[in-house]
Write an enzyme that holds these catalytic residues in place. Structure first.
Site, PDB file in Angstrom:
ATOM      1  N   ASN A  67     -20.048   6.043  -6.964  1.00 25.10           N
ATOM      2  CA  ASN A  67     -19.740   6.051  -5.532  1.00 25.10           C
ATOM      3  C   ASN A  67     -19.575   7.466  -4.989  1.00 25.10           C
ATOM      4  O   ASN A  67     -20.573   8.182  -4.928  1.00 25.10           O
ATOM      5  CB  ASN A  67     -18.670   5.032  -5.116  1.00 25.10           C
ATOM      6  CG  ASN A  67     -17.312   5.194  -5.728  1.00 25.10           C
ATOM      7  OD1 ASN A  67     -17.129   5.877  -6.715  1.00 25.10           O
ATOM      8  ND2 ASN A  67     -16.341   4.556  -5.139  1.00 25.10           N
ATOM      9  N   ASP A  68     -18.391   7.880  -4.589  1.00 24.89           N
ATOM     10  CA  ASP A  68     -18.251   9.109  -3.791  1.00 24.89           C
ATOM     11  C   ASP A  68     -18.915  10.353  -4.383  1.00 24.89           C
ATOM     12  O   ASP A  68     -18.765  10.629  -5.571  1.00 24.89           O
ATOM     13  CB  ASP A  68     -16.771   9.482  -3.622  1.00 24.89           C
ATOM     14  CG  ASP A  68     -15.909   8.362  -3.114  1.00 24.89           C
ATOM     15  OD1 ASP A  68     -16.442   7.330  -2.722  1.00 24.89           O
ATOM     16  OD2 ASP A  68     -14.677   8.531  -3.132  1.00 24.89           O
TER      17      ASP A  68
ATOM     18  N   ARG B 293      -4.740  10.752  -1.929  1.00 25.73           N
ATOM     19  CA  ARG B 293      -5.907  11.145  -2.712  1.00 25.73           C
ATOM     20  C   ARG B 293      -6.955  11.944  -1.936  1.00 25.73           C
ATOM     21  O   ARG B 293      -6.886  12.086  -0.738  1.00 25.73           O
ATOM     22  CB  ARG B 293      -6.571   9.906  -3.313  1.00 25.73           C
ATOM     23  CG  ARG B 293      -6.968   8.818  -2.326  1.00 25.73           C
ATOM     24  CD  ARG B 293      -7.568   7.632  -3.100  1.00 25.73           C
ATOM     25  NE  ARG B 293      -7.926   6.524  -2.243  1.00 25.73           N
ATOM     26  CZ  ARG B 293      -7.118   5.509  -1.938  1.00 25.73           C
ATOM     27  NH1 ARG B 293      -5.883   5.469  -2.405  1.00 25.73           N
ATOM     28  NH2 ARG B 293      -7.531   4.526  -1.146  1.00 25.73           N
ATOM     29  N   ASP B 294      -7.929  12.429  -2.699  1.00 26.51           N
ATOM     30  CA  ASP B 294      -9.161  13.060  -2.199  1.00 26.51           C
ATOM     31  C   ASP B 294      -8.950  14.414  -1.514  1.00 26.51           C
ATOM     32  O   ASP B 294      -9.228  14.571  -0.306  1.00 26.51           O
ATOM     33  CB  ASP B 294      -9.908  12.109  -1.245  1.00 26.51           C
ATOM     34  CG  ASP B 294     -10.109  10.713  -1.823  1.00 26.51           C
ATOM     35  OD1 ASP B 294     -10.111  10.582  -3.060  1.00 26.51           O
ATOM     36  OD2 ASP B 294     -10.264   9.759  -1.034  1.00 26.51           O
TER      37      ASP B 294
END
Ligand SMILES: *[C@@H]1O[C@H](CO)[C@@H](O)[C@H](O)[C@H]1NC(C)=O
Ligand SMILES: *[C@@H]1O[C@H](CO)[C@@H](O)[C@H](O)[C@H]1NC(C)=O
Ligand SMILES: *[C@@H]1O[C@H](CO)[C@@H](O)[C@H](O)[C@H]1NC(C)=O
Ligand SMILES: *[C@@H]1O[C@H](CO)[C@@H](O)[C@H](O)[C@H]1NC(C)=O
Ligand SMILES: *[C@@H]1O[C@H](CO)[C@@H](O)[C@H](O)[C@H]1NC(C)=O
Ligand SMILES: *[C@@H]1O[C@H](CO)[C@@H](O)[C@H](O)[C@H]1NC(C)=O
Ligand SMILES: *[C@@H]1O[C@H](CO)[C@@H](O)[C@H](O)[C@H]1NC(C)=O
Ligand SMILES: *[C@@H]1O[C@H](CO)[C@@H](O)[C@H](O)[C@H]1NC(C)=O
Length: 557
Positions: A62-63, A182-183
């Site tokens: 995914n990301d 997050r992130d």
């Protein structure tokens, strides 16, 4: 998340040899290996396997994570699922078209990332050394932010990464839920020599970009005030915060502030699974970001892409002074179909991103390097498309193509008034392209324009209609639409579509709106796929230009 299978598990094991050993997978893996192997080798011949979109050999991606350029090599990392954990898959390239795979760069190895290494970003430190900030799922399943740095800076491929003992650097504090933190973004530094970074989060239903500051990139302190927040927007994932020039389409480095600069704040709204952005002004003295009036900071705002596109991230390409956008394209098929084909998830074509002259929105265009894959070309002189007509665009591989078409129409008096309650683009098909169409049109995807009369101007709608894309009804066939900020009386109506077997990535108005579709035709595959220009409206339309190319296969992983 929440995706696994024994077969996928084995593909990982094969691909990530050393990680596999480190994670001490059980013998069980070897026992089931045989049953999956034949399946693995047939993956690349599948009709939905793309020819020039980034994807790993198999399994779930995914990301996009930490894209960058280092010593002339482009690096791309991505969330790569390994049974119950996620690692940073890693590939490198000299052109962002052809990619060489490497072993996973960052994988669970410490208490602060024992349960997964989730998304993060790269910051190029003064002196040119890259540093990764990423989210670790720690031994207690809390989300924490960690640092990883290259082990050998002389290695342009940056194959090995080390995690300093100061980790974790940021842990959920105050009212922050340990499952909603997050992130980290790429960090930026002010004239005060202080680094800033934001982390996606929420408190109750208010989405937040939590701000941290540091003098040394290791000791980070949470700011009292978030950089930005929006009530009732839910969890913010994968925030991205960067400057854009108001004077030039060239990109600027992430720490640039000053005159002729605006800032963009993008968040991936978890509740809507879409990437939204605002344009605004950032004051580094007060560390506040103010979205411009008319720039909506909730799910009524601007989107990078009105189709399948999520968890995106930009980076500044210092070699070519441009800002590049990467974004994850999810599947539209069922979980069991994903398992059957042995992989899930792709990356959109890297896109050059800049501020439109109007200042009201961003523009996007596929990086020029992708044009290296163009083969056979078809070119038409201007052509009139009668009402209700359809013309085949032949002489290219329609299942894997790059098409640029422009239209002109003069019949504006007859445009319908836009009905404010109109929401379903399904039945409105005036003129555009029919892509991945089967003989007899049992299957096709229509990418088209429709023009409406507004209060004091015309309104242009661009659509990608997947309702007839496959005779298999198990897939998500949502149709997508986007309004285009252009005046059809004076500007040309153009579409560029990158067609790649199960992806149709369309750019309207030279990059004013993008729509990415995932489709799974069963008849319109390989050389049975066709491409048409069509006019299903009540008036004649001119095609002012058409150029289309077969696209060669890129060397990807
Ligand atoms: C670091 O990378 C360079 C270039 O690949 C290589 O020549 C050198 O041996 C590496 N050093 C170590 C300690 O691995
Ligand atoms: C979040 O919701 C809880 C329960 O409704 C409430 O007690 C708390 O004050 C809220 N927090 C904030 C920051 O609004
Ligand atoms: C970390 O930074 C804060 C704020 O600058 C400072 O008060 C603190 O002493 C620093 N801690 C360490 C271990 O350096
Ligand atoms: C957002 O919510 C907070 C707390 O519930 C409230 O004080 C504030 O006025 C709200 N802001 C907006 C813009 O609605
Ligand atoms: C930023 O905010 C400070 C403090 O309010 C103000 O003095 C300064 O002029 C602002 N800077 C810009 C560029 O607006
Ligand atoms: C991705 O697609 C799957 C179906 O294949 C769906 O269940 C999931 O919600 C999607 N996620 C996002 C973020 O779009
Ligand atoms: C199409 O182009 C021709 C030649 O430029 C022009 O005369 C005609 O009005 C155009 N028709 C439409 C519908 O735009
Ligand atoms: C064109 O319009 C007809 C009649 O409304 C409709 O049946 C047909 O599906 C449309 N074609 C396309 C390609 O949308």
């Amino acid at each position: 998340m929440g995706y696994s299978s024994i077969c996928l598990f084995i593909f990982f094991a094969l691909f990530l040899g050393h990680v596999f050993v480190k994670l001490e997978a059980s013998q069980h893996v070897y026992r089931t290996l045989q049953t999956c192997q034949s399946f693995s080798s047939s993956i690349t011949s599948q009709p939905y396997r793309t020819g020039y979109h980034f994807q790993p050999p198999s399994s779930w991606m995914n990301d996009p994570n930490g894209p960058m350029i280092y010593k002339g090599i482009y690096h791309f990392f991505y969330q790569y699922k390994l049974w119950d954990t996620v690692v940073w898959g890693h590939s490198t390239s000299t052109d962002m078209v052809n990619w060489t795979p490497h072993d996973a760069a960052i994988y669970p190895s410490q208490p602060f990332d024992a349960n997964s290494c989730w998304s993060g970003s790269v910051t190029i430190l003064p002196g040119g050394n890259p540093a990764v900030l990423y989210t670790g799922i720690d031994a207690g399943n809390k989300q924490v932010q960690n640092l990883a740095v290259p082990k050998n800076l002389s290695d342009p491929y940056l194959k090995e990464w080390i995690k300093p003992p100061e980790n974790p650097l940021m842990v959920p504090a105050d009212q922050i839920d340990p499952g909603s933190f997050r992130d980290p973004t790429t960090a930026w530094i002010g004239p005060d020599k202080i680094w800033r970074v934001i982390i996606g989060s929420k408190i109750n239903d208010t989405g937040l970009a939590i701000l941290y500051r540091s003098k040394d990139f290791v000791n980070w302190t949470k700011a009292e005030q978030s950089l930005y927040s929006t009530n009732q927007s839910g969890m913010w994932e994968c925030p991205d915060f960067f400057p854009v020039s108001t004077k030039s389409p060239k990109g600027v480095d992430t720490s640039v502030i000053g005159p002729n600069i605006k800032h963009v704040l993008k968040v991936s709204l978890s509740n809507y699974q879409q990437d939204y952005y605002t344009i605004g002004t950032y004051n580094i003295t007060t560390d506040t970001y103010i979205a411009e009036e008319g720039s909506f900071d909730d799910n009524s705002g601007l989107r990078y892409d009105y189709g399948k596109f999520y968890g995106s991230k930009t980076f500044f390409d210092s070699a070519k002074n441009r800002r590049i956008l990467w974004g994850w394209i999810n599947e539209s098929s069922t979980r069991s179909d994903n398992l059957k084909k042995g992989w899930a998830g792709l990356q959109a074509t890297p896109r050059n991103l800049w501020l439109d002259k109007s200042g009201r929105q961003l523009m996007q265009w596929p990086i020029s390097e992708i044009e290296k894959l163009r083969g056979n070309q078809v070119k038409w002189p201007a052509k009139l498309l009668e009402r209700g007509s359809m013309v085949g665009i032949t002489g290219i591989t329609a299942a894997q193509a790059d098409v640029e078409i422009s239209f002109q129409t003069t019949a504006f008096e007859k445009a319908e008034v836009l009905d404010s309650i109109w929401t379903n683009p399904q039945f409105l098909c005036p003129f555009g392209l029919l892509v991945l169409a089967s003989n007899g049109l049992q299957e096709y995807t229509a990418v088209f324009f429709r023009i409406f009369k507004g209060q004091d101007r015309h309104i242009v709608l661009m659509c990608s209609d997947q309702s007839r894309s496959s005779i298999n009804d198990d897939n998500d066939k949502t149709s997508y639409g986007a309004f285009l900020d252009l005046d059809p009386v004076h500007e040309k109506l153009s579409i560029r579509s990158l067609i790649d077997r199960s992806i149709v990535e369309s750019f309207g108005g030279g990059g004013k709106a993008c729509i990415t579709a995932r489709i799974y035709p069963t008849l319109a595959i390989h050389d049975k796929a066709h491409l048409y220009a069509f006019n299903n409206g009540t008036e004649k339309v001119n095609i002012t230009s058409l150029r289309a190319w077969s696209m060669k296969k890129a060397q990807i992983n």
